[in-house]
Write an enzyme that holds these catalytic residues in place. Sequence first.
Site, PDB file in Angstrom:
ATOM      1  N   LYS A   1       0.890  -1.214  -0.187  1.00 14.18           N
ATOM      2  CA  LYS A   1       0.048   0.152  -0.019  1.00 14.18           C
ATOM      3  C   LYS A   1       0.895   1.189  -0.042  1.00 14.18           C
ATOM      4  CE  LYS A   1      -2.016  -1.276   3.726  1.00 14.18           C
ATOM      5  NZ  LYS A   1      -1.604  -2.544   4.310  1.00 14.18           N
TER       6      LYS A   1
ATOM      7  N   ARG B   1      11.806  -6.547   5.550  1.00 16.99           N
ATOM      8  CA  ARG B   1      11.751  -5.216   5.870  1.00 16.99           C
ATOM      9  C   ARG B   1      11.951  -5.030   7.562  1.00 16.99           C
ATOM     10  NH1 ARG B   1       6.444  -1.861   5.350  1.00 16.99           N
ATOM     11  NH2 ARG B   1       5.948  -2.978   7.403  1.00 16.99           N
TER      12      ARG B   1
ATOM     13  N   ARG C   1     -10.159   0.526   8.338  1.00 18.69           N
ATOM     14  CA  ARG C   1      -9.726  -0.623   8.438  1.00 18.69           C
ATOM     15  C   ARG C   1     -10.646  -1.566   9.310  1.00 18.69           C
ATOM     16  NH1 ARG C   1      -3.861   0.085   8.484  1.00 18.69           N
ATOM     17  NH2 ARG C   1      -2.729  -1.801   9.138  1.00 18.69           N
TER      18      ARG C   1
ATOM     19  N   ARG D   1      -0.725  -9.502  12.908  1.00 15.54           N
ATOM     20  CA  ARG D   1      -1.226  -8.538  12.348  1.00 15.54           C
ATOM     21  C   ARG D   1      -2.313  -8.920  11.093  1.00 15.54           C
ATOM     22  NH1 ARG D   1       4.008  -5.782  10.791  1.00 15.54           N
ATOM     23  NH2 ARG D   1       2.913  -4.404   9.239  1.00 15.54           N
TER      24      ARG D   1
ATOM     25  N   ARG E   1      10.644  -0.705  12.553  1.00 15.00           N
ATOM     26  CA  ARG E   1       9.009  -0.780  12.974  1.00 15.00           C
ATOM     27  C   ARG E   1       8.977  -1.765  14.102  1.00 15.00           C
ATOM     28  NH1 ARG E   1       4.741  -0.063   8.149  1.00 15.00           N
ATOM     29  NH2 ARG E   1       3.314  -1.366   9.704  1.00 15.00           N
TER      30      ARG E   1
HETATM   31  P1  AP5 Z   1       4.776  -1.746   2.046  1.00 16.86           P
HETATM   32  O1  AP5 Z   1       4.468  -0.743   0.674  1.00 16.86           O
HETATM   33  O2  AP5 Z   1       5.213  -1.065   3.210  1.00 16.86           O
HETATM   34  O3  AP5 Z   1       3.308  -2.222   2.303  1.00 16.86           O
HETATM   35  P2  AP5 Z   1       2.039  -1.930   3.328  1.00 16.86           P
HETATM   36  O4  AP5 Z   1       0.760  -2.595   2.544  1.00 16.86           O
HETATM   37  O5  AP5 Z   1       1.982  -0.631   3.282  1.00 16.86           O
HETATM   38  O6  AP5 Z   1       2.411  -2.741   4.434  1.00 16.86           O
HETATM   39  P3  AP5 Z   1       2.445  -2.073   5.994  1.00 16.86           P
HETATM   40  O7  AP5 Z   1       3.188  -2.980   6.792  1.00 16.86           O
HETATM   41  O8  AP5 Z   1       2.453  -0.644   6.200  1.00 16.86           O
HETATM   42  O9  AP5 Z   1       1.006  -2.366   6.350  1.00 16.86           O
HETATM   43  P4  AP5 Z   1       0.030  -2.312   7.667  1.00 16.86           P
HETATM   44  O10 AP5 Z   1      -1.301  -2.043   7.215  1.00 16.86           O
HETATM   45  O11 AP5 Z   1       0.417  -3.369   8.514  1.00 16.86           O
HETATM   46  O12 AP5 Z   1       0.552  -0.970   8.418  1.00 16.86           O
HETATM   47  P5  AP5 Z   1       0.285   0.629   8.667  1.00 16.86           P
HETATM   48  O13 AP5 Z   1       1.329   1.413   8.824  1.00 16.86           O
HETATM   49  O14 AP5 Z   1      -1.064   0.767   7.817  1.00 16.86           O
HETATM   50  O15 AP5 Z   1       5.485  -3.052   1.441  1.00 16.86           O
HETATM   51  C1  AP5 Z   1       5.997  -3.703   2.350  1.00 16.86           C
HETATM   52  C2  AP5 Z   1       7.336  -4.245   2.130  1.00 16.86           C
HETATM   53  O16 AP5 Z   1       7.484  -5.080   0.886  1.00 16.86           O
HETATM   54  C3  AP5 Z   1       8.577  -3.302   1.920  1.00 16.86           C
HETATM   55  O17 AP5 Z   1       9.773  -3.698   2.583  1.00 16.86           O
HETATM   56  C4  AP5 Z   1       8.560  -3.071   0.393  1.00 16.86           C
HETATM   57  O18 AP5 Z   1       9.586  -2.550  -0.072  1.00 16.86           O
HETATM   58  C5  AP5 Z   1       8.269  -4.355  -0.041  1.00 16.86           C
HETATM   59  N1  AP5 Z   1       7.457  -4.516  -1.276  1.00 16.86           N
HETATM   60  C6  AP5 Z   1       6.421  -3.605  -1.808  1.00 16.86           C
HETATM   61  N2  AP5 Z   1       5.968  -4.024  -3.077  1.00 16.86           N
HETATM   62  C7  AP5 Z   1       6.659  -5.222  -3.267  1.00 16.86           C
HETATM   63  C8  AP5 Z   1       7.048  -6.117  -4.385  1.00 16.86           C
HETATM   64  N3  AP5 Z   1       5.985  -5.596  -5.723  1.00 16.86           N
HETATM   65  N4  AP5 Z   1       7.447  -7.017  -4.393  1.00 16.86           N
HETATM   66  C9  AP5 Z   1       8.474  -7.319  -3.411  1.00 16.86           C
HETATM   67  N5  AP5 Z   1       8.738  -6.572  -2.412  1.00 16.86           N
HETATM   68  C10 AP5 Z   1       7.735  -5.384  -2.248  1.00 16.86           C
HETATM   69  O19 AP5 Z   1      -0.429   0.342  10.090  1.00 16.86           O
HETATM   70  C11 AP5 Z   1       0.469   0.110  11.347  1.00 16.86           C
HETATM   71  C12 AP5 Z   1      -0.277  -0.177  12.601  1.00 16.86           C
HETATM   72  O20 AP5 Z   1      -0.914   1.195  12.788  1.00 16.86           O
HETATM   73  C13 AP5 Z   1      -1.440  -1.059  12.630  1.00 16.86           C
HETATM   74  O21 AP5 Z   1      -1.179  -2.463  13.038  1.00 16.86           O
HETATM   75  C14 AP5 Z   1      -2.303  -0.387  13.609  1.00 16.86           C
HETATM   76  O22 AP5 Z   1      -1.868  -0.682  14.871  1.00 16.86           O
HETATM   77  C15 AP5 Z   1      -2.157   0.995  13.415  1.00 16.86           C
HETATM   78  N6  AP5 Z   1      -3.108   1.507  12.304  1.00 16.86           N
HETATM   79  C16 AP5 Z   1      -2.989   2.193  11.028  1.00 16.86           C
HETATM   80  N7  AP5 Z   1      -4.246   2.459  10.440  1.00 16.86           N
HETATM   81  C17 AP5 Z   1      -4.881   2.083  11.659  1.00 16.86           C
HETATM   82  C18 AP5 Z   1      -6.312   2.173  11.380  1.00 16.86           C
HETATM   83  N8  AP5 Z   1      -6.924   2.647  10.254  1.00 16.86           N
HETATM   84  N9  AP5 Z   1      -7.122   1.813  12.484  1.00 16.86           N
HETATM   85  C19 AP5 Z   1      -6.775   1.227  13.450  1.00 16.86           C
HETATM   86  N10 AP5 Z   1      -5.171   1.155  13.590  1.00 16.86           N
HETATM   87  C20 AP5 Z   1      -4.508   1.461  12.610  1.00 16.86           C
HETATM   88 MG    MG Z   2       2.252   0.907   4.757  1.00 18.50          MG
END
Ligand code: AP5
Ligand code: MG
Length: 189
Positions: free
Chosen positions: A14, A128, A89, A146, A134
């Site tokens: 994402k 990552r 979410r 997660r 993180r």
């Molecule tokens: P990346 O692009 O970082 O993927 P992502 O989908 O953004 O993954 P996240 O880990 O950020 O998702 P998340 O939903 O758990 O975290 P968030 O910050 O939203 O890619 C991942 C890895 O893969 C990277 O190393 C990248 O380089 C690699 N990659 C990308 N594309 C690739 C490809 N095509 N091939 C190979 N490798 C690739 O949330 C974190 C925490 O915050 C949650 O757990 C929760 O506690 C809180 N939170 C956030 N939003 C909310 C909400 N709305 N409600 C409640 N809690 C929330």
């Molecule tokens: Mg992300």
Amino acid sequence: MLNLVIFGPPGAGKGTQSNKIIEKYNLMHLSTGDILRAEIASKTDLGNEAKKFIDKGELVPDNIVIGMIRKIIERNISGNGFILDGFPRTIEQANALDEMLNNKKIPLSKMLFLDVDHEELIKRLLSRGKDSGRSDDQGLSIIEKRINIYHQQTKPVLEYYEKQNKAYKINGIGTVDEIFDRLCKVIDK
Ligand code: AP5
Ligand code: MG
């Protein structure tokens, strides 16, 4: 305006794809994960509260996240549009978003669902975790947690948008550029 939601499990890409989309379409990137991590780094009250949940791989309570997004949407939405990354979410967040956007008469254009299998998610997040700093990338058990929470609490949001005919499923496996091309085709449709 072009107003998008990018959706998918942890590690689906994402954030990676949002960075490319905002550049091409000149959109505002609203990542709740990034905003919360910035609050944690600044040691604000909101950050300190959110940290308790993020460190465990759990969702931050709806009222906190909804309040945070509401402030941004009510004050700062202008220009070409936005991409929401990591929000909504839960069904409660999806309902709240619809209400906020209806009040502002801002339509949601599309919801882009990045489909990536479990094994690939684990592989990406473990990799990552070696240098992301993180807390929620550290080790298999928190990553699995997660992903489980995604299936229990977040996946229903996909159906929510399918019912509105706004959900588009995109194959999230391949190179970053291949996936970006697929996304652009859907956005431009
Ligand atoms: P990346 O692009 O970082 O993927 P992502 O989908 O953004 O993954 P996240 O880990 O950020 O998702 P998340 O939903 O758990 O975290 P968030 O910050 O939203 O890619 C991942 C890895 O893969 C990277 O190393 C990248 O380089 C690699 N990659 C990308 N594309 C690739 C490809 N095509 N091939 C190979 N490798 C690739 O949330 C974190 C925490 O915050 C949650 O757990 C929760 O506690 C809180 N939170 C956030 N939003 C909310 C909400 N709305 N409600 C409640 N809690 C929330
Ligand atoms: Mg992300």
